[in-house]
Design an enzyme around this catalytic site. Structure first.
Site, mmCIF file in Angstrom:
data_model
loop_
_atom_site.group_PDB
_atom_site.id
_atom_site.type_symbol
_atom_site.label_atom_id
_atom_site.label_comp_id
_atom_site.label_asym_id
_atom_site.label_seq_id
_atom_site.Cartn_x
_atom_site.Cartn_y
_atom_site.Cartn_z
ATOM 1 N N ASN A 157 6.799 -1.913 -8.646
ATOM 2 C CA ASN A 157 5.801 -2.568 -7.807
ATOM 3 C C ASN A 157 4.423 -2.028 -8.183
ATOM 4 O O ASN A 157 4.086 -0.898 -7.846
ATOM 5 C CB ASN A 157 6.114 -2.291 -6.329
ATOM 6 N N GLU A 214 12.960 2.045 1.815
ATOM 7 C CA GLU A 214 11.799 2.868 1.506
ATOM 8 C C GLU A 214 11.327 3.576 2.769
ATOM 9 O O GLU A 214 10.614 2.965 3.597
ATOM 10 C CB GLU A 214 10.665 2.008 0.949
ATOM 11 N N GLU A 216 3.661 -1.596 3.521
ATOM 12 C CA GLU A 216 2.214 -1.788 3.463
ATOM 13 C C GLU A 216 1.826 -3.176 3.976
ATOM 14 O O GLU A 216 0.745 -3.344 4.539
ATOM 15 C CB GLU A 216 1.727 -1.556 2.030
ATOM 16 N N GLY A 243 4.484 7.216 -1.814
ATOM 17 C CA GLY A 243 3.246 7.730 -2.379
ATOM 18 C C GLY A 243 2.809 9.081 -1.865
ATOM 19 O O GLY A 243 1.690 9.522 -2.139
ATOM 20 N N LYS A 303 1.625 -2.993 -7.068
ATOM 21 C CA LYS A 303 0.698 -3.063 -5.937
ATOM 22 C C LYS A 303 -0.653 -3.628 -6.402
ATOM 23 O O LYS A 303 -0.688 -4.505 -7.270
ATOM 24 C CB LYS A 303 0.579 -1.695 -5.273
ATOM 25 N N SER A 346 8.473 7.760 -3.676
ATOM 26 C CA SER A 346 8.199 8.921 -4.539
ATOM 27 C C SER A 346 9.299 9.161 -5.562
ATOM 28 O O SER A 346 9.647 10.306 -5.860
ATOM 29 C CB SER A 346 7.968 10.171 -3.683
ATOM 30 N N HIS A 383 7.353 -5.255 2.533
ATOM 31 C CA HIS A 383 6.996 -3.885 2.187
ATOM 32 C C HIS A 383 6.234 -3.260 3.353
ATOM 33 O O HIS A 383 5.491 -3.940 4.066
ATOM 34 C CB HIS A 383 6.137 -3.870 0.928
#
Length: 249
Positions: A9, A163, A95, A169, A11, A209, A93
């Site tokens: 991904n 996730e 985000e 991240g 992003k 991560s 996702h």
């Protein structure tokens, strides 16, 4: 037998010059032992799909609108992604759920749209750190899975990506035992809802991560069928090493 899948991904990263990393990745792939998917920004999707044509790398979008067409300025439909060369689309996702307020119902509608356009939906679920600390992880992800995935899922139409939000991240990674607990729970939930054949064929990816240094240990966990990789997928050397670890698992 479920084929392993390494999904990248990108992003909101990458312009035309970043396609050089795709060429480098193509040269570094360890044969076709695993499936590889790259999901670039929408502005790069057609160019990346063209660059990957004839290779072992599939391409996908990072989101789609639930409607096929309409007055939705700035949005992209599933049919548009397919027209640009995508075979997959990432949906739900964290985000998107956090930054854009997407609900399970929103993700479910988008997944239906993706299926209607012939795309495989990579549906993301995961708990926050507060939910993990409160001991509600399984309840949270069970609810997200139920609410975000429509009826009729198959191994061809659906990939589930676990996730944990607190690991994306941040460099933090759940313990191997925690990853195993969630993936086993998700497998049982998929089989219970969709049956042994369909539920057993859906691939479950781990994301959060993932990097070359921890990939081998994560991929050794039962019911981890691959990874959804963020930052480490931007560089061919890093993503190639993760793919190699997956192929060896």
């Amino acid at each position: 037998m479920r084929r392993k899948l390494a999904a990248g991904n990108w992003k909101m990263n990458g312009t035309g010059g970043a396609l050089a990393e795709v060429e480098a990745l193509k040269a570094a792939l360890p044969g076709e032992a695993v499936d590889v998917l790259l999901c670039p920004p929408a502005t790069l999707l057609h160019r990346m799909s063209s660059a990957c044509d004839g290779s072992a790398i599939a391409t996908g979008g990072q989101d789609c609108h639930a409607a096929e067409t309409g007055a939705h300025t700035g949005d992209v439909s599933a049919a548009m992604l397919a027209d640009a060369g995508a075979s997959h689309v990432i949906l739900g996702h964290s985000e998107r759920r956090t930054d854009h307020g997407e609900s399970d119902a929103d993700v479910r509608a988008k997944t239906s749209a993706a299926w209607a356009a012939g795309l495989t939906a990579v549906v993301c679920i995961g708990e926050t750190e507060a939910e993990r600390d409160a001991g509600t992880t399984l309840a949270v992800i069970g609810g997200q899975l139920e609410g975000s995935v429509p009826n009729g899922a198959t191994g061809h139409r659906l990939v589930v990506a676990y996730e944990p939000v607190w690991a994306i991240g941040t460099g933090k990674v759940p313990t191997i035992e925690q990853i195993a607990e969630v993936h086993d729970f998700l497998r049982d939930a998929l089989v219970q809802r969709f049956g042994e054949t369909a539920g057993g064929a859906v691939r479950i990816l781990y994301g959060g991560s993932v990097k070359p240094s921890n990939a081998q240990e994560i991929f050794a966990v039962e019911n981890v069928d691959g990874a959804l990789v963020g930052g480490a997928s931007l560089k061919a050397a890093d993503f190639g090493a993760i793919i190699t670890a997956l192929a060896a698992a």
